[in-house]
Design an enzyme around this catalytic site. Structure first.
Site, mmCIF file in Angstrom:
data_model
loop_
_atom_site.group_PDB
_atom_site.id
_atom_site.type_symbol
_atom_site.label_atom_id
_atom_site.label_comp_id
_atom_site.label_asym_id
_atom_site.label_seq_id
_atom_site.Cartn_x
_atom_site.Cartn_y
_atom_site.Cartn_z
ATOM 1 N N SER A 142 44.020 49.490 23.934
ATOM 2 C CA SER A 142 43.642 48.448 22.967
ATOM 3 C C SER A 142 43.541 49.129 21.613
ATOM 4 O O SER A 142 43.453 50.368 21.545
ATOM 5 C CB SER A 142 42.279 47.876 23.372
ATOM 6 O OG SER A 142 41.686 47.178 22.299
ATOM 7 N N TYR A 155 33.583 48.770 26.519
ATOM 8 C CA TYR A 155 35.034 48.555 26.390
ATOM 9 C C TYR A 155 35.655 49.641 25.518
ATOM 10 O O TYR A 155 36.682 50.229 25.872
ATOM 11 C CB TYR A 155 35.260 47.174 25.770
ATOM 12 C CG TYR A 155 36.683 46.685 25.747
ATOM 13 C CD1 TYR A 155 37.265 46.117 26.879
ATOM 14 C CD2 TYR A 155 37.450 46.738 24.583
ATOM 15 C CE1 TYR A 155 38.573 45.635 26.852
ATOM 16 C CE2 TYR A 155 38.748 46.258 24.543
ATOM 17 C CZ TYR A 155 39.304 45.704 25.678
ATOM 18 O OH TYR A 155 40.595 45.221 25.645
HETATM 19 P P1 NAD Z 1 43.354 38.165 31.413
HETATM 20 O O1 NAD Z 1 41.935 37.801 31.655
HETATM 21 O O2 NAD Z 1 44.315 37.105 30.956
HETATM 22 O O3 NAD Z 1 43.977 38.853 32.719
HETATM 23 C C1 NAD Z 1 43.310 39.873 33.408
HETATM 24 C C2 NAD Z 1 43.755 39.858 34.862
HETATM 25 O O4 NAD Z 1 43.101 40.976 35.515
HETATM 26 C C3 NAD Z 1 43.364 38.607 35.622
HETATM 27 O O5 NAD Z 1 44.488 38.086 36.326
HETATM 28 C C4 NAD Z 1 42.272 39.084 36.588
HETATM 29 O O6 NAD Z 1 42.240 38.362 37.826
HETATM 30 C C5 NAD Z 1 42.672 40.535 36.799
HETATM 31 N N1 NAD Z 1 41.568 41.375 37.264
HETATM 32 C C6 NAD Z 1 40.279 41.391 36.824
HETATM 33 N N2 NAD Z 1 39.564 42.284 37.520
HETATM 34 C C7 NAD Z 1 40.411 42.869 38.402
HETATM 35 C C8 NAD Z 1 40.254 43.880 39.398
HETATM 36 N N3 NAD Z 1 39.067 44.457 39.639
HETATM 37 N N4 NAD Z 1 41.356 44.237 40.116
HETATM 38 C C9 NAD Z 1 42.553 43.647 39.896
HETATM 39 N N5 NAD Z 1 42.749 42.669 38.991
HETATM 40 C C10 NAD Z 1 41.688 42.289 38.240
HETATM 41 O O7 NAD Z 1 43.300 39.369 30.367
HETATM 42 P P2 NAD Z 1 44.376 39.990 29.340
HETATM 43 O O8 NAD Z 1 43.929 39.627 27.975
HETATM 44 O O9 NAD Z 1 45.761 39.697 29.755
HETATM 45 O O10 NAD Z 1 44.028 41.537 29.497
HETATM 46 C C11 NAD Z 1 44.859 42.442 30.198
HETATM 47 C C12 NAD Z 1 44.576 43.837 29.683
HETATM 48 O O11 NAD Z 1 44.893 43.909 28.286
HETATM 49 C C13 NAD Z 1 43.119 44.291 29.805
HETATM 50 O O12 NAD Z 1 43.060 45.650 30.196
HETATM 51 C C14 NAD Z 1 42.586 44.127 28.396
HETATM 52 O O13 NAD Z 1 41.504 44.980 28.126
HETATM 53 C C15 NAD Z 1 43.819 44.508 27.600
HETATM 54 N N6 NAD Z 1 43.810 44.030 26.215
HETATM 55 C C16 NAD Z 1 43.716 42.701 25.944
HETATM 56 C C17 NAD Z 1 43.710 42.289 24.619
HETATM 57 C C18 NAD Z 1 43.583 40.842 24.257
HETATM 58 O O14 NAD Z 1 43.340 40.557 23.080
HETATM 59 N N7 NAD Z 1 43.771 39.899 25.169
HETATM 60 C C19 NAD Z 1 43.808 43.223 23.580
HETATM 61 C C20 NAD Z 1 43.912 44.569 23.913
HETATM 62 C C21 NAD Z 1 43.913 44.964 25.233
#
Ligand code: NAD
Length: 260
Positions: A142, A155
């Site tokens: 991130s 985080y």
């Molecule tokens: P999201 O909530 O849309 O998807 C996350 C997925 O992870 C879900 O399908 C959930 O069921 C799954 N999950 C949660 N806990 C789990 C576990 N213990 N084992 C297996 N699966 C699990 O989230 P997203 O925004 O797509 O985030 C995905 C990644 O991107 C994360 O690591 C997040 O920190 C990172 N990220 C997101 C953003 C943002 O702005 N959305 C920015 C930077 C980084």
């Protein structure tokens, strides 16, 4: 078809960024394992990809649990015939000021983001090291792998840790033709972020519009959200790149929020 014949395992691929990477990889010719704690959603995503002409399988995996990671990885390898790309992406967010941050929440955050990255890497590497097949491991970092924000102690700590893990793997994996990267997105409007908008408004005592404008996009060059497709295209580029000229890197996709 830049990933023709490749097999990718993507954690947290039933939603948001992981799902977009799975769809993009499948369109690029890869067979994809949709690994998620939510098996029904993982299977539904796999069906969507298959309906669009791709090759996919839904796999149950809790990335905090070693047995679940090992079983899920083996299931994916058996179903798809090997493993070339791991996207360690599953993640959650819990926001709170440090002084109120519950130790149990802290441990949950480290378990998903840091233990999950370690366990999935450890399970994937034997398949990539075998006969020097090689591969690419991409950690979903991130902007918070480089930058701090209020309320996000667990985080920010976890996302910084991924840089260290990636750099060690870049060194250890080199002789087996395994490369490692961290992708560092800015804010992307997925369920993970939608949930945070009202939570941050409450904690910071400002409106939801201000959270979006000031907290989430205030430091970008153009006030625009990063998209799941922006991140997926970056993941495609890194996995398809032909040599170890690119390894151990952190690629920031954030509309200039953070520049290195
Ligand atoms: P999201 O909530 O849309 O998807 C996350 C997925 O992870 C879900 O399908 C959930 O069921 C799954 N999950 C949660 N806990 C789990 C576990 N213990 N084992 C297996 N699966 C699990 O989230 P997203 O925004 O797509 O985030 C995905 C990644 O991107 C994360 O690591 C997040 O920190 C990172 N990220 C997101 C953003 C943002 O702005 N959305 C920015 C930077 C980084």
């Amino acid at each position: 078809m830049q990933l023709n014949g490749k097999v990718a395992l993507i954690t947290g691929a039933a939603s948001g960024i992981g799902k977009a990477i799975a769809e993009t990889y499948a369109r690029a010719g890869a067979a994809v394992a949709i690994a998620d704690i939510n098996l029904a959603a993982a299977q539904a995503t796999a069906e969507e990809i298959k309906a669009a002409g791709g090759k996919a399988v839904g796999v149950a995996m809790d990335v905090t649990n070693e047995e679940s990671v090992n079983t899920g990885t083996q299931t994916a390898v058996d179903a798809l015939g090997g493993l070339d790309i791991l996207i360690s992406n599953a993640g959650i967010q819990i926001v709170n000021p440090l002084v109120d941050y519950k130790f149990s929440d802290w441990k949950k955050m480290q378990a998903i983001h840091v233990d999950g990255a370690f366990l999935t890497t450890k399970a994937a590497l034997p398949h990539m090291y075998k006969d020097k097949r090689g591969g690419t491991v991409i950690y979903m970092g991130s902007v918070h792998s480089h930058e701090a924000s209020k309320l996000k102690s667990a985080y920010v700590t976890a996302k910084h840790a991924l840089l260290g893990l990636c750099r060690v793997l870049a060194k250890e994996g080199a002789e087996y033709n395994v490369r490692a990267h961290v992708i560092c997105p800015g804010f992307v409007r997925t369920p993970l972020v939608e949930k945070q908008i009202p939570e941050q408004a409450k904690e910071l005592g400002i409106s939801e519009e201000e959270v979006v404008k000031r907290v989430m996009l205030g430091n970008t060059v153009d006030g625009v959200f990063t998209t799941v497709d922006d991140v997926a295209q970056t993941a495609l580029f890194l996995a398809a790149f032909p040599s170890a000229a690119l390894t151990g890197q952190s690629v920031i996709v954030s509309h200039g929020w953070y520049m290195q």
